[in-house]
Design a protein around this motif. Structure first.
Motif, PDB file in Angstrom:
ATOM      1  N   SER B  22      20.734 -96.241-101.243  1.00 12.69           N
ATOM      2  CA  SER B  22      21.570 -96.354-100.060  1.00 12.69           C
ATOM      3  C   SER B  22      22.765 -95.180 -99.750  1.00 12.69           C
ATOM      4  O   SER B  22      23.513 -94.751-100.749  1.00 12.69           O
ATOM      5  CB  SER B  22      22.703 -97.776-100.158  1.00 12.69           C
ATOM      6  OG  SER B  22      23.592 -97.772 -98.814  1.00 12.69           O
ATOM      7  N   CYS B  23      22.972 -94.834 -98.664  1.00  8.43           N
ATOM      8  CA  CYS B  23      23.908 -93.744 -98.288  1.00  8.43           C
ATOM      9  C   CYS B  23      24.779 -94.306 -96.977  1.00  8.43           C
ATOM     10  O   CYS B  23      24.088 -94.659 -95.974  1.00  8.43           O
ATOM     11  CB  CYS B  23      23.309 -92.552 -97.820  1.00  8.43           C
ATOM     12  SG  CYS B  23      24.346 -91.441 -97.088  1.00  8.43           S
ATOM     13  N   ARG B  24      26.007 -94.856 -97.055  1.00  7.10           N
ATOM     14  CA  ARG B  24      26.708 -95.270 -96.057  1.00  7.10           C
ATOM     15  C   ARG B  24      27.941 -94.455 -95.553  1.00  7.10           C
ATOM     16  O   ARG B  24      28.492 -93.755 -96.361  1.00  7.10           O
ATOM     17  CB  ARG B  24      27.421 -96.513 -96.632  1.00  7.10           C
ATOM     18  CG  ARG B  24      28.445 -97.142 -95.496  1.00  7.10           C
ATOM     19  CD  ARG B  24      28.475 -98.894 -95.853  1.00  7.10           C
ATOM     20  NE  ARG B  24      27.528 -99.519 -95.543  1.00  7.10           N
ATOM     21  CZ  ARG B  24      27.528-100.778 -95.820  1.00  7.10           C
ATOM     22  NH1 ARG B  24      28.428-101.534 -96.381  1.00  7.10           N
ATOM     23  NH2 ARG B  24      26.366-101.363 -95.438  1.00  7.10           N
ATOM     24  N   SER B  26      31.426 -93.299 -93.228  1.00  6.26           N
ATOM     25  CA  SER B  26      32.438 -93.862 -92.781  1.00  6.26           C
ATOM     26  C   SER B  26      32.472 -93.745 -91.173  1.00  6.26           C
ATOM     27  O   SER B  26      33.339 -94.647 -90.672  1.00  6.26           O
ATOM     28  CB  SER B  26      33.775 -92.974 -93.351  1.00  6.26           C
ATOM     29  OG  SER B  26      33.687 -91.654 -92.866  1.00  6.26           O
ATOM     30  N   GLY B  67      16.889 -95.677 -91.499  1.00  9.22           N
ATOM     31  CA  GLY B  67      18.446 -95.908 -91.053  1.00  9.22           C
ATOM     32  C   GLY B  67      18.981 -95.262 -89.874  1.00  9.22           C
ATOM     33  O   GLY B  67      18.373 -94.440 -89.522  1.00  9.22           O
ATOM     34  N   THR B  70      25.542 -95.737 -89.377  1.00 10.17           N
ATOM     35  CA  THR B  70      26.337 -95.623 -90.567  1.00 10.17           C
ATOM     36  C   THR B  70      25.528 -95.947 -91.894  1.00 10.17           C
ATOM     37  O   THR B  70      26.023 -95.807 -92.860  1.00 10.17           O
ATOM     38  CB  THR B  70      27.505 -96.434 -90.619  1.00 10.17           C
ATOM     39  OG1 THR B  70      27.444 -97.745 -90.672  1.00 10.17           O
ATOM     40  CG2 THR B  70      28.572 -95.928 -89.540  1.00 10.17           C
ATOM     41  N   ASP B  71      24.338 -96.508 -91.581  1.00 12.01           N
ATOM     42  CA  ASP B  71      23.610 -96.914 -92.894  1.00 12.01           C
ATOM     43  C   ASP B  71      22.260 -96.167 -93.011  1.00 12.01           C
ATOM     44  O   ASP B  71      21.365 -96.573 -92.109  1.00 12.01           O
ATOM     45  CB  ASP B  71      23.491 -98.483 -92.867  1.00 12.01           C
ATOM     46  CG  ASP B  71      24.799 -99.281 -93.076  1.00 12.01           C
ATOM     47  OD1 ASP B  71      25.284 -99.822 -92.230  1.00 12.01           O
ATOM     48  OD2 ASP B  71      25.285 -98.839 -94.190  1.00 12.01           O
TER      49      ASP B  71
END
Lengths: 119, 109
Positions: B22-24, B26, B67, B70-71
């Motif tokens: 996962s890469c979230r 900001s 995705g 933000t996700d």
């Protein structure tokens, strides 16, 4: 096939200027890509330093902008990096990389060169 | 500044299993500006995925990205021994313009 090769001193004294060169072969740096530098402290993640486009446009990491200078030498097909007033925190593997001029991902990388800042 | 937070920090799996990284962000990231890289010890990063879901040249189809907003996710459908490495996401956006996530280490269980 584009190839990038970094070169320069492996040891720099604190407060001095770090200078590296990236030689590009198989591709002209005038041909529509950004050319940038990314560094990686030992055991840590990647930090982008900045990128430059032939024709003068540049992208700056504002957190480092005052210390980092990136330039192109089209006669030699090279990209240079200078980082002033270095400290131990600047010890890292330094990579040069080519990035897409529209979407900015890095599709070609040099092998990297380790620069240690120490007296 | 857009901060990318990758999870988990370390993922322990066996060959043949499925990996989901996962890469979230900001803030909202234009998916066209989201990329994933693989880095093996002593090597430079290698571009895997660009534009959130496009596979770079030569990347096997067991790697896929997805995705939006933000996700973002990187999936490796069936792990091969050579897939165990560190994976980074990267975005282009507002100053400082280009940022990387802190990385996810994929290790053999």
């Amino acid at each position: 096939q584009v190839q990038l090769q970094e070169s320069g001193p492996g040891l720099v004294k604190p407060s001095e200027t770090l200078s590296l060169t990236c030689s590009v072969s198989g591709f002209s740096i005038r041909s529509g890509y950004y050319w940038g530098w990314v560094r990686q402290p030992p055991g840590k993640g990647l930090e982008w330093l900045g990128s430059i486009y032939y024709g003068g446009n540049s992208l700056d990491n504002t957190s480092l902008k005052s210390r980092v200078t990136i330039s192109l030498d089209t006669s030699k097909n090279q990209i240079s990096l200078k980082v002033t007033s270095v400290s131990a925190a600047d010890t890292a593997v330094y990579y040069c990389a080519r990035s897409d001029s529209s979407w900015y991902w890095f599709d070609s990388w040099g092998q990297g060169t380790l620069v240690t800042v120490s007296s | 500044e857009i901060v990318l937070t990758q999870s988990p920090g370390t993922l322990s799996l066996s060959p043949g299993q499925r990996a989901t990284l996962s890469c979230r962000a900001s803030q909202i990231v234009n998916r066209s500006y989201l990329a994933w890289y693989q880095q093996k010890p002593g090597q430079a990063p290698r571009l895997l995925i660009y534009g959130a879901s496009g596979r770079a040249t030569g990347i096997p189809d067991r790697f896929s990205g997805g995705g939006s907003g933000t996700d973002f996710i990187l999936t490796i459908s069936r792990l091969e021994p050579e897939d165990f490495a560190v994976y980074y996401c990267q975005q282009y956006g507002r100053s400082p313009t280009i940022t990387f996530g802190q990385g996810t280490r994929l290790e053999i269980k």
